[in-house]
Every structure is written in structure tokens, then in C-alpha cells.
Design an enzyme around this catalytic site. Structure first.
Site, PDB file in Angstrom:
ATOM      1  N   HIS A  68      17.010  61.704  33.972  1.00  0.00           N
ATOM      2  CA  HIS A  68      18.148  60.768  33.457  1.00  0.00           C
ATOM      3  C   HIS A  68      19.279  60.731  34.504  1.00  0.00           C
ATOM      4  CE1 HIS A  68      18.314  64.839  31.790  1.00  0.00           C
ATOM      5  NE2 HIS A  68      19.861  64.635  31.861  1.00  0.00           N
TER       6      HIS A  68
ATOM      7  N   HIS B  24      23.194  60.337  34.944  1.00  0.00           N
ATOM      8  CA  HIS B  24      24.518  60.073  34.275  1.00  0.00           C
ATOM      9  C   HIS B  24      25.496  59.164  34.813  1.00  0.00           C
ATOM     10  CE1 HIS B  24      24.384  64.142  32.005  1.00  0.00           C
ATOM     11  NE2 HIS B  24      23.338  64.320  32.936  1.00  0.00           N
TER      12      HIS B  24
HETATM   13  P1  AMP Z   1      21.403  67.318  31.431  1.00  0.00           P
HETATM   14  O1  AMP Z   1      22.389  68.630  31.330  1.00  0.00           O
HETATM   15  O2  AMP Z   1      21.625  66.636  32.720  1.00  0.00           O
HETATM   16  O3  AMP Z   1      20.100  67.691  31.215  1.00  0.00           O
HETATM   17  O4  AMP Z   1      22.038  66.368  30.521  1.00  0.00           O
HETATM   18  C1  AMP Z   1      21.416  66.013  29.315  1.00  0.00           C
HETATM   19  C2  AMP Z   1      22.713  65.419  28.428  1.00  0.00           C
HETATM   20  O5  AMP Z   1      21.933  64.594  27.349  1.00  0.00           O
HETATM   21  C3  AMP Z   1      23.764  65.767  27.845  1.00  0.00           C
HETATM   22  O6  AMP Z   1      24.819  65.308  28.799  1.00  0.00           O
HETATM   23  C4  AMP Z   1      23.514  65.741  26.503  1.00  0.00           C
HETATM   24  O7  AMP Z   1      24.930  65.350  25.717  1.00  0.00           O
HETATM   25  C5  AMP Z   1      22.867  64.579  26.265  1.00  0.00           C
HETATM   26  N1  AMP Z   1      22.031  64.257  25.214  1.00  0.00           N
HETATM   27  C6  AMP Z   1      21.243  65.286  24.677  1.00  0.00           C
HETATM   28  N2  AMP Z   1      20.702  64.562  23.225  1.00  0.00           N
HETATM   29  C7  AMP Z   1      21.195  63.398  23.327  1.00  0.00           C
HETATM   30  C8  AMP Z   1      21.059  62.433  22.444  1.00  0.00           C
HETATM   31  N3  AMP Z   1      20.251  62.466  21.165  1.00  0.00           N
HETATM   32  N4  AMP Z   1      21.777  61.398  22.418  1.00  0.00           N
HETATM   33  C9  AMP Z   1      22.250  61.013  23.783  1.00  0.00           C
HETATM   34  N5  AMP Z   1      22.585  61.890  24.462  1.00  0.00           N
HETATM   35  C10 AMP Z   1      21.953  63.209  24.543  1.00  0.00           C
END
Ligand code: AMP
Ligand code: ZN
Length: 138
Positions: free
Chosen positions: A99, A101
Site C-alpha cells: 500500500h 500512503h
Molecule cells: P503501514 O504501517 O504502512 O502498514 O500502514 C497501514 C495503514 O493501514 C495504517 O495507516 C492504518 O491506519 C491503515 N488501516 C488499517 N486498517 C484499515 C482499514 N480497515 N481501513 C483503512 N485503513 C486501514
């Protein structure tokens, strides 16, 4: 992948605030945003690492991420944006599905990346470049 939270969003098994979707990628608002508008762009196939992602998915991920950032700037609520990808647990990756950001920014948003500034010693740069060149493939 059946127990992946982002695959469940792709499959509409759990809700998300979707901003954009096409044949290869999906973009939705981060549930816990750094700034208002913080968006995640994901491939519609399950891969943990961007390095394992097919080139057409990698290209679309970057293209859509930059267009989403540009769109937030066009709203005139923001002046710029960060693109940020955590690849691997040690790099801060919590959700094991690639993903990007997209973090819309304005100078007064109060957020600061926690950069630090190291220095190389003696021949560390030469050693690093030699090791890199031994392993690099296109
Ligand atoms: P990372 O630390 O790069 O793996 O970021 C994971 C991101 O996913 C975090 O910013 C979370 O807030 C986001 N996240 C986790 N679950 C969900 C969800 N169900 N919907 C939207 N964002 C999510
Ligand atoms: Zn997944």
C-alpha cells in the site's frame, strides 16, 4: 488472500471510503489519518512486497498515487503531498498487502517526518556501492 484486511476491502467484505478504483488498483481513506485526506492506494492482487508486484501494477500504483496527491492540491486545501511506502516489518509495514500512503500536506498541518542525519565513515560508501553493484539486476 482470505485473512488479509485489504483483500477484504477489495472484495467488498469490509467497508472503506473509496476514492478511486480501476482494473488494477483501489484507493481509499486511511482509517487513522496523518492528515485529513490521507489515502491508501493498493493493488487488487495480494502481494506483501512491492518488489514482488508485476510491473503493470507497480506502474499503476505510482501513477494513481501521484494523481490522487495532485487532486488534493487542486482542491486548494493543500499545497503538496507525501508518497510513502513501508516495505517490510522492519520498515514499519503493519498490513502485509502493498500500500502506498498519499498524505496531503499544508505547511501548517503540524506533522514532521522524524528524519535523522547520519554520516559515512572512511570507505563505507565505496563498500556499499560495490555490494549494491554485485546484486543489482534490472
Ligand atoms: P503501514 O504501517 O504502512 O502498514 O500502514 C497501514 C495503514 O493501514 C495504517 O495507516 C492504518 O491506519 C491503515 N488501516 C488499517 N486498517 C484499515 C482499514 N480497515 N481501513 C483503512 N485503513 C486501514
Ligand atoms: Zn491482501
Amino acid at each position: 488472500m482470505s485473512d488479509c484486511i485489504f483483500c477484504k476491502i477489495v472484495d467488498n467484505e469490509i467497508p472503506a471510503h473509496k476514492l478511486y478504483e480501476d482494473d488494477l488498483v483501489l484507493a481509499f481513506l486511511d482509517i487513522s489519518p496523518i492528515t485529513k485526506g490521507h489515502t491508501l492506494v493498493i493493488p487488487k492482487v495480494h502481494q506483501e512486497s512491492i518488489s514482488a508486484l508485476a510491473p503493470e501494477y507497480q506502474a499503476r500504483l505510482i501513477d494513481v498515487s501521484s494523481k490522487i496527491g495532485k487532486t488534493f492540491v487542486r482542491t486548494q486545501e493543500y499545497d503538496g503531498f507525501n508518497l510513502h511506502l513501508n516495505n517490510g516489518q522492519c520498515a514499519g509495514q503493519v498490513v502485509p498487502h502493498v500500500h502506498m500512503h498519499v498524505v496531503p500536506r499544508i505547511g501548517t498541518d503540524g506533522f514532521h517526518w522524524n528524519w535523522r542525519s547520519l554520516e559515512y565513515k572512511e570507505n563505507q560508501i565505496e563498500v556499499l556501492i560495490t555490494k549494491f553493484n554485485e546484486k543489482f539486476t534490472t
